[in-house]
Design an enzyme around this catalytic site. Structure first.
Site, mmCIF file in Angstrom:
data_model
loop_
_atom_site.group_PDB
_atom_site.id
_atom_site.type_symbol
_atom_site.label_atom_id
_atom_site.label_comp_id
_atom_site.label_asym_id
_atom_site.label_seq_id
_atom_site.Cartn_x
_atom_site.Cartn_y
_atom_site.Cartn_z
ATOM 1 N N ALA A 33 0.866 -1.195 0.000
ATOM 2 C CA ALA A 33 0.000 0.000 0.000
ATOM 3 C C ALA A 33 0.902 1.245 0.000
ATOM 4 C CB ALA A 33 -0.963 -0.013 1.179
ATOM 5 N N LEU A 34 1.777 1.254 -0.972
ATOM 6 C CA LEU A 34 2.858 2.244 -0.978
ATOM 7 C C LEU A 34 2.332 3.659 -1.226
ATOM 8 C CD1 LEU A 34 5.455 0.208 -3.082
ATOM 9 C CD2 LEU A 34 5.196 0.312 -0.597
ATOM 10 N N GLY A 37 5.771 8.482 0.876
ATOM 11 C CA GLY A 37 6.755 8.304 1.952
ATOM 12 C C GLY A 37 7.662 7.122 1.626
ATOM 13 N N HIS A 38 7.039 5.987 1.239
ATOM 14 C CA HIS A 38 7.840 4.811 0.848
ATOM 15 C C HIS A 38 8.728 5.153 -0.346
ATOM 16 C CE1 HIS A 38 4.217 2.568 2.595
ATOM 17 N NE2 HIS A 38 5.230 2.101 3.303
ATOM 18 N N LYS A 150 8.620 8.649 10.724
ATOM 19 C CA LYS A 150 7.246 8.645 11.239
ATOM 20 C C LYS A 150 7.089 7.521 12.261
ATOM 21 C CE LYS A 150 2.753 7.520 10.589
ATOM 22 N NZ LYS A 150 2.436 6.130 10.386
ATOM 23 N N ASP A 151 7.728 6.390 12.000
ATOM 24 C CA ASP A 151 7.730 5.284 12.965
ATOM 25 C C ASP A 151 9.036 5.366 13.756
ATOM 26 O OD1 ASP A 151 5.243 3.953 12.138
ATOM 27 O OD2 ASP A 151 6.311 3.706 10.251
ATOM 28 N N GLN A 154 9.983 2.437 16.054
ATOM 29 C CA GLN A 154 10.397 1.265 15.256
ATOM 30 C C GLN A 154 11.850 1.399 14.803
ATOM 31 O OE1 GLN A 154 8.006 -0.914 12.123
ATOM 32 N NE2 GLN A 154 9.000 0.564 10.787
ATOM 33 N N SER A 186 0.741 7.692 5.508
ATOM 34 C CA SER A 186 0.654 6.373 6.128
ATOM 35 C C SER A 186 -0.310 5.529 5.304
ATOM 36 C CB SER A 186 0.109 6.512 7.557
ATOM 37 O OG SER A 186 -0.384 5.270 8.004
ATOM 38 N N SER A 187 -0.025 4.240 5.204
ATOM 39 C CA SER A 187 -0.924 3.357 4.450
ATOM 40 C C SER A 187 -2.302 3.310 5.109
ATOM 41 C CB SER A 187 -0.342 1.947 4.389
ATOM 42 O OG SER A 187 0.953 1.990 3.837
HETATM 43 O O1 PAF Z 1 6.982 -0.162 8.912
HETATM 44 C C1 PAF Z 1 6.517 -1.191 8.354
HETATM 45 O O2 PAF Z 1 5.862 -1.110 7.302
HETATM 46 C C2 PAF Z 1 6.733 -2.550 8.989
HETATM 47 O O3 PAF Z 1 6.705 -2.482 10.373
HETATM 48 C C3 PAF Z 1 8.021 -3.253 8.499
HETATM 49 C C4 PAF Z 1 9.258 -2.475 8.886
HETATM 50 C C5 PAF Z 1 7.958 -3.427 6.997
HETATM 51 C C6 PAF Z 1 8.122 -4.647 9.145
HETATM 52 O O4 PAF Z 1 7.031 -5.447 8.805
#
Ligand code: PAF
Length: 285
Positions: A33-34, A37-38, A150-151, A154, A186-187
């Site tokens: 679901a790009l 940002g991706h 954004k994450d 993570q 964000s997706s």
């Molecule tokens: O940020 C994400 O989309 C996910 O947490 C990742 C890093 C692809 C791991 O599944």
């Protein structure tokens, strides 16, 4: 031409060949679901490496039982077009049965950091993330792996894992890409209806307002959370504020006094959609 690989061993073998030719591999792990940002991560990976690999894998291990694994958007054809248009070399799209075959027993958990902020509301989430990222790194064998700010939590947890486990990869953190009204891409934004989408701008507005108060010395550190909660709860469609506060950028501990670098972070629900955002505020010395 975008090459599509779905079997982990085949991806590993392909990467091994690139490495033998001294090629640098830039890797962007995603759940599909790009959005732009991706794509900005992919462009950066392309600029800094010889080969760009993107993975799309909706990782069941990082979703809680009452979370959105089943309804998470899956739009592979559209994703393929976007990846092709920016010159991605390889798309790795494994299946659940190949990533977690019967008898799979091992997980990776970064203690402490995984239990704070989002981790307190999404039990097991970061353990699912670190497990899959560790596996993906072992399969893709990248020189550099790219994450969006954004994450933030993570990214910090992955950096800690890479450091603690001596994983030979550079973790690159990239700035958050926003819509023109400030909403972080964000997706999950596709879940928002029109009214919810409008009210979702409250996250970034709140972050920017607090940032300006901090930079003008108009707020004490202890008042930050109170004022964030007030602004956010004044927005009628905000249903549940999970956290809204100021944190240490390395330990994610709540701060009582400002530091040179400070993390403002928010998680809340608008309707049934959980949204997060953050901002790093640097104070002049
Ligand atoms: O940020 C994400 O989309 C996910 O947490 C990742 C890093 C692809 C791991 O599944």
């Amino acid at each position: 031409m975008l090459e599509r690989i779905s079997i982990p061993n085949v991806m590993q073998e392909t990467s091994r060949k690139f490495i033998l030719k001294a090629k640098k591999i830039g890797f962007v792990p995603t759940m599909g679901a790009l959005h732009n940002g991706h794509i900005s991560l992919v462009e950066r990976a392309k600029n800094e490496n010889d080969i760009t690999v993107v993975s799309i894998f909706v990782n069941p291990l990082q979703f809680g039982q009452d979370e959105d694994f089943d309804k998470y958007p899956r739009v592979l054809e559209k994703d393929l077009e976007m990846l092709e248009s920016v010159g991605t070399n390889i798309l790795f799209v494994p299946q659940v049965k190949h990533m977690y075959p019967e008898g799979f027993l091992t997980t990776v958990k970064v203690r402490e950091l995984s239990d704070k902020l989002c981790g307190a509301f999404r039990k097991g989430h970061f353990e699912g993330v670190t497990t899959v990222v560790c596996k993906l790194i072992n399969i893709v064998k990248p020189t550099r792996i790219y994450f969006g700010q954004k994450d933030y939590q993570q990214m910090l947890i992955v950096k800690q894992m890479v450091n603690d486990l001596n994983i030979d990869v550079e973790v690159v953190s990239c700035r958050t890409i926003r819509e023109s009204d400030g909403l972080a891409m964000s997706s999950r934004n596709v879940y928002l209806n029109h009214a919810e989408r409008k009210s979702a701008t409250i996250l970034y507005k709140t972050l920017k307002h607090i940032e300006s108060l901090i930079l003008q010395d108009k707020i004490s550190c202890r008042d930050v959370s109170k004022i964030m909660y007030k602004m956010l709860s004044d927005e009628p469609l905000v249903k549940e504020i999970q956290y809204a506060d100021i944190y240490d950028v390395k330990t994610l501990e709540r701060l009582d006094e400002f530091k040179d670098e400070n993390l403002l972070a928010i998680a809340l629900k608008i309707g049934d959609t959980r949204l997060i955002d953050n901002l790093i505020v640097e104070r002049k010395k």
